[in-house]
Design an enzyme around this catalytic site. Sequence first.
Site, PDB file in Angstrom:
ATOM      1  N   ARG A   1      87.905  -2.559  -0.950  1.00  0.00           N
ATOM      2  CA  ARG A   1      87.428  -3.280  -2.125  1.00  0.00           C
ATOM      3  C   ARG A   1      88.051  -4.682  -2.225  1.00  0.00           C
ATOM      4  NH1 ARG A   1      83.958  -0.446  -3.774  1.00  0.00           N
ATOM      5  NH2 ARG A   1      84.029   1.812  -3.696  1.00  0.00           N
TER       6      ARG A   1
ATOM      7  N   HIS B   1      87.754  -4.271  10.459  1.00  0.00           N
ATOM      8  CA  HIS B   1      86.580  -4.440   9.591  1.00  0.00           C
ATOM      9  C   HIS B   1      87.030  -5.121   8.300  1.00  0.00           C
ATOM     10  CE1 HIS B   1      82.932  -3.715   7.398  1.00  0.00           C
ATOM     11  NE2 HIS B   1      82.418  -2.888   8.292  1.00  0.00           N
TER      12      HIS B   1
ATOM     13  N   TYR C   1      84.352  -4.650   2.495  1.00  0.00           N
ATOM     14  CA  TYR C   1      82.912  -4.846   2.361  1.00  0.00           C
ATOM     15  C   TYR C   1      82.497  -5.429   1.022  1.00  0.00           C
ATOM     16  CZ  TYR C   1      83.432   0.089   0.973  1.00  0.00           C
ATOM     17  OH  TYR C   1      83.861   1.268   0.437  1.00  0.00           O
TER      18      TYR C   1
ATOM     19  N   HIS D   1      80.359  -7.869   7.142  1.00  0.00           N
ATOM     20  CA  HIS D   1      78.982  -7.829   6.659  1.00  0.00           C
ATOM     21  C   HIS D   1      78.627  -9.250   6.245  1.00  0.00           C
ATOM     22  CE1 HIS D   1      79.348  -3.283   5.454  1.00  0.00           C
ATOM     23  NE2 HIS D   1      79.614  -3.516   6.716  1.00  0.00           N
TER      24      HIS D   1
ATOM     25  N   GLU E   1      77.774  -8.025  11.525  1.00  0.00           N
ATOM     26  CA  GLU E   1      77.191  -6.683  11.620  1.00  0.00           C
ATOM     27  C   GLU E   1      75.717  -6.719  11.244  1.00  0.00           C
ATOM     28  OE1 GLU E   1      79.453  -3.551   9.798  1.00  0.00           O
ATOM     29  OE2 GLU E   1      77.896  -2.047  10.161  1.00  0.00           O
TER      30      GLU E   1
ATOM     31  N   ASP F   1      74.921  -1.691  14.321  1.00  0.00           N
ATOM     32  CA  ASP F   1      75.118  -0.400  13.657  1.00  0.00           C
ATOM     33  C   ASP F   1      73.820   0.386  13.790  1.00  0.00           C
ATOM     34  OD1 ASP F   1      75.051   1.586  11.490  1.00  0.00           O
ATOM     35  OD2 ASP F   1      76.901   0.659  10.781  1.00  0.00           O
TER      36      ASP F   1
ATOM     37  N   HIS G   1      72.125   1.227  10.523  1.00  0.00           N
ATOM     38  CA  HIS G   1      71.593   0.040   9.841  1.00  0.00           C
ATOM     39  C   HIS G   1      70.318  -0.483  10.503  1.00  0.00           C
ATOM     40  CE1 HIS G   1      75.865  -1.081   8.174  1.00  0.00           C
ATOM     41  NE2 HIS G   1      75.469   0.120   7.817  1.00  0.00           N
TER      42      HIS G   1
ATOM     43  N   HIS H   1      78.384   0.421  16.176  1.00  0.00           N
ATOM     44  CA  HIS H   1      78.707   1.434  15.169  1.00  0.00           C
ATOM     45  C   HIS H   1      77.733   2.576  15.386  1.00  0.00           C
ATOM     46  CE1 HIS H   1      80.770  -1.402  12.035  1.00  0.00           C
ATOM     47  NE2 HIS H   1      81.583  -1.027  12.996  1.00  0.00           N
TER      48      HIS H   1
ATOM     49  N   ASP I   1      70.819   2.526   4.232  1.00  0.00           N
ATOM     50  CA  ASP I   1      72.223   2.512   4.658  1.00  0.00           C
ATOM     51  C   ASP I   1      73.025   3.686   4.118  1.00  0.00           C
ATOM     52  OD1 ASP I   1      74.745   1.985   5.589  1.00  0.00           O
ATOM     53  OD2 ASP I   1      75.000   0.101   4.509  1.00  0.00           O
TER      54      ASP I   1
ATOM     55  N   HIS J   1      74.973   6.773   5.972  1.00  0.00           N
ATOM     56  CA  HIS J   1      75.315   7.329   7.283  1.00  0.00           C
ATOM     57  C   HIS J   1      75.278   8.854   7.237  1.00  0.00           C
ATOM     58  CE1 HIS J   1      77.893   3.472   8.168  1.00  0.00           C
ATOM     59  NE2 HIS J   1      76.702   3.205   7.666  1.00  0.00           N
TER      60      HIS J   1
ATOM     61  N   GLU K   1      81.239   5.987  12.335  1.00  0.00           N
ATOM     62  CA  GLU K   1      81.471   5.779  10.892  1.00  0.00           C
ATOM     63  C   GLU K   1      80.699   6.848  10.135  1.00  0.00           C
ATOM     64  OE1 GLU K   1      79.659   1.838  10.716  1.00  0.00           O
ATOM     65  OE2 GLU K   1      81.624   1.013  10.265  1.00  0.00           O
TER      66      GLU K   1
END
Length: 277
Positions: free
Chosen positions: A37, A67, A70, A107, A142, A176, A179, A211, A224, A226, A256
Amino acid sequence: MFQIGCHLSASRGFLAMGRDALKISANTFQFFTRNPRGGSAKDIDLDDVAAFRALAQKNGIQTILAHAPYTLNACAANPSVRDFTRRTMADDLRRMEHVPGNLYNFHPGSHVQQGAEKGIELIADTLNAILTPTQRTTVLLETMAGKGSEVGRSFEEIRAIIDRVALSDKLGVCLDTCHVHDAGYDIVGDLDGVLERFDAVIGLDRLKAIHLNDSKNPLASHKDRHELLGQGSLGLQAIARVINHPRLRHLPFFLETPNDLAGYGREIALLKTLREP
Ligand code: FE
Ligand code: FE
Ligand code: ZN
């Protein structure tokens, strides 16, 4: 060599991640550079990094993937959000120099009613502000599912960002599988066609990581979510074709999927049985 790993918790440091990876017979891993976050990162512990690098060297842990949190948004309409994104990414890249030669994925962002064109411009501005000629980390854009106003929902959008970045030799792409499928690229029915398209628009030499995720939703759903390998709309056969494809098989693959460490271990073991020599 089959480079396979998964997302790991970074809360106990690099050495602990390296040990977790070895526990599940992975030879790479992905981690968040800080709380997903956002927020401040722990100081780099030089002893931890040194111990990790020795462990990695000894056990053949290769390219790892950091990464970005996000919640960053390089193309936010609010300049203070863009500024926070810039400072956070620049700080992450400085820290990554302690583990040089690896990958940093983010992202691209959400344009939120500004339009994709404007989003692309702002994302490129961000990259132009933070990339340095001496950095040893490759920054990956990504591919996104296109939920909401996500930028990076098509190969053309990714290409348009790269085209506007001066130090574009520092840029690559992370594909990904959940995605791109949710974005409408049929990697189940026509993987060759999708990769040809990627090559024509972006260039497969830019592709630096995969990914590897199944998807809870159908093709072009722009969702999106997973799913565990083999339990979603991609299915195990499509996933096996991805890890064995002659134009992909040299890349590092990162799971992921919704898993704990033991679950990741089982998926990695399964993938090793599906990998062709
Ligand atoms: Fe991501
Ligand atoms: Fe991803
Ligand atoms: Zn996702």
